[in-house]
Design a protein around this motif. Structure first.
Motif, PDB file in Angstrom:
ATOM      1  N   ASP F 138      32.347 -80.450  52.170  1.00 35.43           N
ATOM      2  CA  ASP F 138      32.700 -79.112  51.701  1.00 35.43           C
ATOM      3  C   ASP F 138      33.586 -78.459  52.755  1.00 35.43           C
ATOM      4  OD1 ASP F 138      32.550 -76.462  50.533  1.00 35.43           O
ATOM      5  OD2 ASP F 138      30.500 -76.885  49.874  1.00 35.43           O
ATOM      6  N   ALA F 139      34.421 -77.511  52.324  1.00 35.38           N
ATOM      7  CA  ALA F 139      35.102 -76.656  53.300  1.00 35.38           C
ATOM      8  C   ALA F 139      34.166 -75.581  53.843  1.00 35.38           C
ATOM      9  CB  ALA F 139      36.310 -75.982  52.649  1.00 35.38           C
ATOM     10  N   HIS F 140      33.071 -75.352  53.117  1.00 33.93           N
ATOM     11  CA  HIS F 140      32.167 -74.238  53.434  1.00 33.93           C
ATOM     12  C   HIS F 140      30.750 -74.770  53.632  1.00 33.93           C
ATOM     13  CE1 HIS F 140      35.331 -73.102  50.493  1.00 33.93           C
ATOM     14  NE2 HIS F 140      35.557 -72.138  51.369  1.00 33.93           N
ATOM     15  N   MET F 141      29.991 -74.041  54.438  1.00 36.69           N
ATOM     16  CA  MET F 141      28.622 -74.499  54.665  1.00 36.69           C
ATOM     17  C   MET F 141      27.676 -74.107  53.539  1.00 36.69           C
ATOM     18  SD  MET F 141      28.426 -74.143  58.729  1.00 36.69           S
ATOM     19  CE  MET F 141      29.311 -72.604  58.598  1.00 36.69           C
ATOM     20  N   ASP F 142      28.037 -73.058  52.804  1.00 36.94           N
ATOM     21  CA  ASP F 142      27.217 -72.644  51.661  1.00 36.94           C
ATOM     22  C   ASP F 142      25.778 -72.354  52.062  1.00 36.94           C
ATOM     23  OD1 ASP F 142      29.527 -72.979  50.210  1.00 36.94           O
ATOM     24  OD2 ASP F 142      28.854 -74.752  49.126  1.00 36.94           O
ATOM     25  N   ILE F 177      34.061 -78.811  57.150  1.00 36.44           N
ATOM     26  CA  ILE F 177      33.941 -77.361  57.301  1.00 36.44           C
ATOM     27  C   ILE F 177      35.172 -76.793  58.012  1.00 36.44           C
ATOM     28  CG2 ILE F 177      32.488 -75.522  58.261  1.00 36.44           C
ATOM     29  CD1 ILE F 177      31.165 -77.341  56.050  1.00 36.44           C
ATOM     30  N   ARG F 178      35.645 -75.654  57.524  1.00 39.64           N
ATOM     31  CA  ARG F 178      36.855 -75.055  58.118  1.00 39.64           C
ATOM     32  C   ARG F 178      37.085 -73.670  57.539  1.00 39.64           C
ATOM     33  NH1 ARG F 178      38.133 -78.571  53.966  1.00 39.64           N
ATOM     34  NH2 ARG F 178      39.752 -77.898  52.533  1.00 39.64           N
ATOM     35  N   GLY F 179      38.143 -73.045  58.009  1.00 40.32           N
ATOM     36  CA  GLY F 179      38.579 -71.775  57.437  1.00 40.32           C
ATOM     37  C   GLY F 179      38.077 -70.584  58.215  1.00 40.32           C
ATOM     38  N   SER F 180      38.655 -69.437  57.872  1.00 35.00           N
ATOM     39  CA  SER F 180      38.248 -68.188  58.491  1.00 35.00           C
ATOM     40  C   SER F 180      36.825 -67.860  58.057  1.00 35.00           C
ATOM     41  CB  SER F 180      39.203 -67.070  58.079  1.00 35.00           C
ATOM     42  OG  SER F 180      39.208 -66.946  56.668  1.00 35.00           O
ATOM     43  N   SER F 181      36.211 -66.943  58.832  1.00 32.15           N
ATOM     44  CA  SER F 181      34.843 -66.584  58.465  1.00 32.15           C
ATOM     45  C   SER F 181      34.570 -65.146  58.875  1.00 32.15           C
ATOM     46  CB  SER F 181      33.861 -67.540  59.129  1.00 32.15           C
ATOM     47  OG  SER F 181      33.893 -67.339  60.518  1.00 32.15           O
ATOM     48  N   THR F 182      33.434 -64.655  58.514  1.00 29.13           N
ATOM     49  CA  THR F 182      33.173 -63.250  58.798  1.00 29.13           C
ATOM     50  C   THR F 182      32.668 -63.051  60.235  1.00 29.13           C
ATOM     51  OG1 THR F 182      31.002 -63.533  57.836  1.00 29.13           O
ATOM     52  CG2 THR F 182      32.713 -62.627  56.412  1.00 29.13           C
ATOM     53  N   THR F 183      32.321 -64.157  60.869  1.00 30.53           N
ATOM     54  CA  THR F 183      31.834 -64.065  62.246  1.00 30.53           C
ATOM     55  C   THR F 183      32.231 -65.320  62.998  1.00 30.53           C
ATOM     56  OG1 THR F 183      29.834 -64.223  63.579  1.00 30.53           O
ATOM     57  CG2 THR F 183      29.640 -64.893  61.302  1.00 30.53           C
ATOM     58  N   LEU F 184      32.355 -65.195  64.275  1.00 33.91           N
ATOM     59  CA  LEU F 184      32.649 -66.389  65.073  1.00 33.91           C
ATOM     60  C   LEU F 184      31.457 -67.336  65.132  1.00 33.91           C
ATOM     61  CD1 LEU F 184      34.681 -65.319  68.211  1.00 33.91           C
ATOM     62  CD2 LEU F 184      35.439 -66.535  66.176  1.00 33.91           C
ATOM     63  N   ASP F 185      30.309 -66.750  64.973  1.00 27.39           N
ATOM     64  CA  ASP F 185      29.092 -67.534  65.148  1.00 27.39           C
ATOM     65  C   ASP F 185      28.695 -68.164  63.826  1.00 27.39           C
ATOM     66  OD1 ASP F 185      27.017 -68.656  66.346  1.00 27.39           O
ATOM     67  OD2 ASP F 185      25.846 -66.815  66.605  1.00 27.39           O
ATOM     68  N   THR F 186      29.676 -68.749  63.235  1.00 24.81           N
ATOM     69  CA  THR F 186      29.540 -69.104  61.835  1.00 24.81           C
ATOM     70  C   THR F 186      28.601 -70.282  61.619  1.00 24.81           C
ATOM     71  OG1 THR F 186      30.840 -69.571  59.896  1.00 24.81           O
ATOM     72  CG2 THR F 186      31.598 -70.560  61.941  1.00 24.81           C
ATOM     73  N   TYR F 187      28.515 -71.152  62.596  1.00 20.60           N
ATOM     74  CA  TYR F 187      27.720 -72.357  62.392  1.00 20.60           C
ATOM     75  C   TYR F 187      26.301 -72.187  62.898  1.00 20.60           C
ATOM     76  CZ  TYR F 187      32.570 -73.637  62.184  1.00 20.60           C
ATOM     77  OH  TYR F 187      33.891 -73.651  61.887  1.00 20.60           O
TER      78      TYR F 187
END
Ligand SMILES: [Mn+2]
Ligand SMILES: [Mn+2]
Ligand SMILES: [Mn+2]
Ligand SMILES: [Mn+2]
Ligand SMILES: [Mn+2]
Ligand SMILES: [Mn+2]
Ligand SMILES: [Mn+2]
Ligand SMILES: [Mn+2]
Ligand SMILES: [Mn+2]
Ligand SMILES: [Mn+2]
Ligand SMILES: [Mn+2]
Ligand SMILES: [Mn+2]
Lengths: 305, 305, 305, 305, 305, 305
Positions: F138-142, F177-187
């Protein structure tokens, strides 16, 4: 004087259109046939759209140093008139048209059309040059004996060519082969004939320059033919085609393959299976136009400076 | 011998392509310009796509009894070379090209291009024939004085023509006008010049045969020009255009208008504003190709049997 | 100073964007919801695309003599924030947003979104104005009790409105109804409520001016709401919609219907079911933008000169 | 509070829209011009579509650690009003608009528009900063002296810039160059000016991180400008453009180039040549929106955590 | 229980799929053949797309009072397996398949496929019922003797039918005929056989209810076949077809024609020439699905309440 | 006997359609739901289009040596009936449907549908098999907790799965996983659960064969589930999806991932987020069909020869 790109009747690369191959070293020829197609049709409009997009091409190839029009008399011979309701008759018409082209000493660069057309083209080519070597780029081997009970279709041209002795089987390479198949033993025929089969997965993430070095060795100085099915490319680069297969070659690999034929005795080329209705952007045809230009750039008479 | 429809270099109706108008009674000419467009561009590819779709046309018009090629020597003169970066220079180039065509006694049938082009065309026409009558089909009057500060664009051609005395203003009819405008007094200019303005809403659900009877009366025997902006039609029939307006004319009304010009002294025609990127089906261009053929069928020399 | 059409952030008709309805006579509001859609989704992008195509609109309506911005303070209120994962919550959010708009004395002109949204909008409207008359243009009656077991979806809004007494049922007209149905007795509910149902087939080839004369009589001077489902039109004119039905109304009939509401006490309007992914040309949205402008032109405060 | 993606007027990244650059560190600006286009037009709708697709962007860049809105005051300044009928006047308008932006100390990030616009933008930039370094990603060098006899078009901006001393020629790198040309000596001009020309074929299958290390060295601490022509990418990734060339860069290489500018003194950026009519999916505009966001993330004031 | 529209394997109207016609009163049958097409191919995907769009259909026809599934056992028989590389063999396969269907007493409603297929279908029909009357809606008469030298193609089916005595020529009506032709005497053949030819231009702006009253008289009680080429409609309503002609019939006229066959002894029907690649919206297929449903509603056993 | 590709009702790979999973080793199942989509809808038509394009698949996999139908009884179970207006109810329906499938010992291979559906599927899976390992592309972690205030949507399925203990968190890998996100601490969330997160940028230009060696180690012999969001691929290869992110995986990497699962205890698979309206070519669905076939080829019972 320069001409704006949208201006003018669309011949290939704005070349003069003429009916006769006399006096030409090479010629672009369209074969707008698609009734050999097993899935999505539309390749009948391939030549038209390739000519349209070819207006973006300029005459020199700075990557290879080729300036083909300095060395070759080239024209656009228009299209072979095909019988859209009868595949056998179309093959007869194509063969006859190419016999005339080849007899004039003119190297045909064909704008397809589905892959069926390579069979009658090679009949004409081999009649003049004898069995030829083949650089065949495709997702499919196109060596089925029959499909839907028929001997002629876009899945069988190279079987017919072998049957008729048109190919010098030890000098045949098929590049980009992939996809599901009806049997695991899918490459048996090709390999039993002595073809070299290069799977797409053996090309992933690789330069094909080394491969082409080997291919040049294999081909030697005798006549070869280049047959490029646009579905050899990944559908991302060439969505406008009838039987796409995923995980294919890239345009840079396509350039490496064609440029790798420099120095070979190329007696004919084709670019087939562009189906414009499946790519309204025109970009599939643009790829095709570029590859045809690159083929022109590797014809034997083109001396690279 | 018949030729399959996908076969061949795309000239208009498969006519011979030639550079010179000498010896021709009429000619199709492309003007691939769209930098006079206010909204969606793309009309630069109008001529190319109209030629492509014209392969569906056959040579006789059973509805009107016209067989134009029995009476007229016709060719495709290719495209006027335009300057895509300079509208004024393009107008100069167009005018010069049409002066040559008109001087040769050849009636031009133009494949546009945006409506700006009608101005330089009428310059050339009026230079030969004097002020002409005009049958103008359009959603818009195209009589603005300026747009974005410029005198030349697709909203101003008929203002420029009036300014220069190219039109016989008592013999101008504008059909299909509709849409919102910047002022309620939108028709003032046209009407003050003596134009007849026929609103689209006065055409809804009506045959235009009676209207055209009146128009023929009005036009008399002196020279007239037909300028057909494809946006005169409802966008359902011609989605591929740059400034569509809803609730327009139908193709049957378009046929009634053009066929209603039979017997008039038509000295030139154009079909403008086909923007192919907005109709991948090609059907807008097909309508245009048909209307251009119908224009050919009403040229004065075409005797109806 | 004029602005080129492609220039600028896309608000409806380039109107100022503001968050508050205070001081406005009327406002365009988007409701980008499509989870009430039974077939093809995409109406969530209706407001965006309608705003885009609205750049083709100018401020005066020469056909009706309306110059709405001379009489009305109008703005674009942007979009209601919807909950794309919960239809009930979305309805709640819509209702709340419209309560504020209506409370400010501002007439909302809604850019949909699927037809579900008319239910919460009418909740807000009726809260202020009491039960309203309704001019409902649609291929469908949208009066089902449930679909897939749910009370809320684009097939049920007017049933919910009746259930809650939001409509003055003797002043409801549904125009353009057609298509197959699950029962022959399809109009029973509408008719049992006293709705007037005007079938599309009773509109074929007819001006709707006489019908609208009757409708004006029926509506009288009390508040009415106009709800226009773009699928009321034939799909030729509005291909970009989710549940198209063949043989529908024409844009000229749509104009006759809306213009026929001139003089009525219009307290709100919507244009719903534009699904842009099904019409890349943008022309469906263009029709919608025009119809919304025509609605603005018939608001009570707009005096026609 | 979160807002659903389809909700709202489309400004770039949902930023506030304002007319004045005062107080801003950086701003997105649209330049909806495409009359400098040689082949397929449509880039006039680039800014609109890029804004639309930018709704998919979020505010942090986890790959680089940049959170630009924590460090920069940013807005969307809307579009420069261009003269669609006059390229010279448009250049004048663009220059004037950017002079104001630059004078306010605001770094412009431009949504094009065809590549012509970089010339007047760099006029304004250089007026403030003196000759700038340039990171130019493109399939084409855009250093022609003239095209169709004109000095201004999308094939000439960097020639004009050199002519006017706007570039610090020893700090110019052009990446992604490829395709046929009118002469073999195609790079002579660029190289004679001291530009570094990085051919696409030298990028095939490679990470560009090492290249960008060299570029950073070359650029040093003085002002640089980033000009990204979307046709630098392979058409598979960016089909919606006007003069596509096959075998181009990948999006990951594009990210490496822009991220490789981190730490440089970037005083302006543009992303040009997105032509939405040639990519109805919107994905070309999505690539552009992402690259513009990445440019924002490497502006000097953005401290990476 | 209701099923959401996007749910399920796509058979025609969600009918059960079965291989055998035994026990059926009527059946939908697909014939995915398009190698008889003269211009744009793609009709091979007509059956697939018509089935997809048929999910919008419900079971009752409130306009006519027909509830066909109360009176008829109906299924979807799937597709006839065709030979895509051999038109003659395909005709043989189609004939054989329909012989079985007809022998079972099942009325076939065919989803084409190009118009060639009507010839082998009528061979099977006439074998059982003798020469049949024909209601043929089309832009073209399809009575050429040959095309491109071939006896079989989509321009010749009714010539072949006459040659073999499959039609009761005094009970043949062709509706919607229009367009340019190769000769003025275009209708000679049809008329010499006694066909009634109703030109599209004689249908413009008219209800066809009176015409169909005459047609019912003409047809009497003996068997008739309905063959509906979607290009009978104007391309605005049915852009997805291979040989469009402008100024055609409307969907309301199509409904009048089919509904006008109520009470006739209909022994078979087809809907041909839907080419999905030319209408990505699916709306052409939707029209087709509706017309096929309307055909079902006029089968003799369907008693109207 | 061979069947032409356009022939026949479209089930997955032309498999028999049946309602019951009894006796099956594996089955394809469609879940045509898209109301969990945050941006572009359309995935409700994913199953339909994937089935259509699956006609290009043949039964053997020469790359891996798998001939799955020799080892597995497989059918197409059609679609789960979903409630398009209520996401919670849809999840309930999906769970119930999969409980039956899983109870029968049948491995489900799901054609999505948006990613929300993986949650109820994993509820059913884990009910039988206990917490499972997960290979998630996925591009997203969902793994969001909520979106727009809702617990259920396509951005939250794996959070819900963790909440309910459906995953064996030490055996979860997320790739692409990639792309902009709402926070840096995305993972943080994923990593705090013990998931392995493989960023797309760590995959650029690399074979994933080594990664999959590690993954096989990590997964061991206990049950795993494969969830493949088509947006894991770069949009060039899969433009038809709702929330594309640039610079993604390639199809060859996708094949390496799935083929790398050979030998694992795969108890279920899905392929989600194909949105056909955004790719009219059908090629995104073709990629999906191929990947589903590859998943079938790595099911435990398939012995590779
Ligand atoms: Mn091939
Ligand atoms: Mn192939
Ligand atoms: Mn005009
Ligand atoms: Mn106009
Ligand atoms: Mn509705
Ligand atoms: Mn409706
Ligand atoms: Mn450039
Ligand atoms: Mn460029
Ligand atoms: Mn026909
Ligand atoms: Mn026809
Ligand atoms: Mn996902
Ligand atoms: Mn995803």
């Amino acid at each position: 004087e320069f001409v704006a790109r949208p201006v003018g009747i669309c011949s290939m690369m704005r070349l003069p259109v003429q009916a006769s191959p006399e006096g030409l070293d090479a010629a672009f020829v369209g074969v707008p046939l698609d009734i050999g197609t097993s899935n999505r049709p539309g390749a009948r409009f391939g030549p038209r759209r390739i000519r349209e997009e070819s207006v973006l091409l300029r005459t020199a190839n700075p990557s290879t140093g080729a300036v083909p029009f300095q060395f070759l008399r080239v024209a656009d011979l228009g299209d072979v008139n095909v019988n859209l309701y009868n595949l056998q008759d179309s093959c007869r018409l194509i063969r006859a048209a190419y016999q005339k082209i080849v007899a004039a000493g003119c190297v045909p660069l064909t704008l397809g059309g589905d892959h069926t057309i390579t069979y009658p083209i090679l009949q004409a080519i081999a009649e003049k040059h004898g069995p030829v070597g083949l650089v065949h780029v495709d997702a499919h081997m196109d060596t089925a004996d029959k499909a839907l009970g028929e001997k002629l279709c876009h899945g069988t041209p190279f079987r017919r060519c072998v049957d008729e002795g048109l190919l010098d089987c030890k000098r045949v390479v098929q590049i980009g082969i992939r996809g599901s198949s009806t049997t695991l033993d899918t490459y048996r025929y090709s390999r039993s004939q002595g073809f070299r089969v290069v799977l797409a997965e053996d090309c992933w993430l690789k330069s094909l320059v080394p491969l082409m070095g080997e291919v040049r060795q294999q081909m030697g100085g005798r006549p070869i033919y280049i047959s490029f099915d646009i579905d050899g490319l990944d559908p991302a680069y060439a969505p406008g085609t009838g039987t796409p297969e995923i995980a294919g070659l890239t345009p840079s690999q396509a350039l490496e393959i064609i440029r790798g034929c420099q120095g070979l005795n190329v007696v004919g080329c084709d670019l087939v299976e562009v189906s414009p209705p499946y790519d309204p952007s025109g970009n599939t045809a643009l790829v095709a136009a570029n590859l045809l230009f690159e083929m022109l750039c590797v014809l034997p008479k083109v001396t690279v400076v």
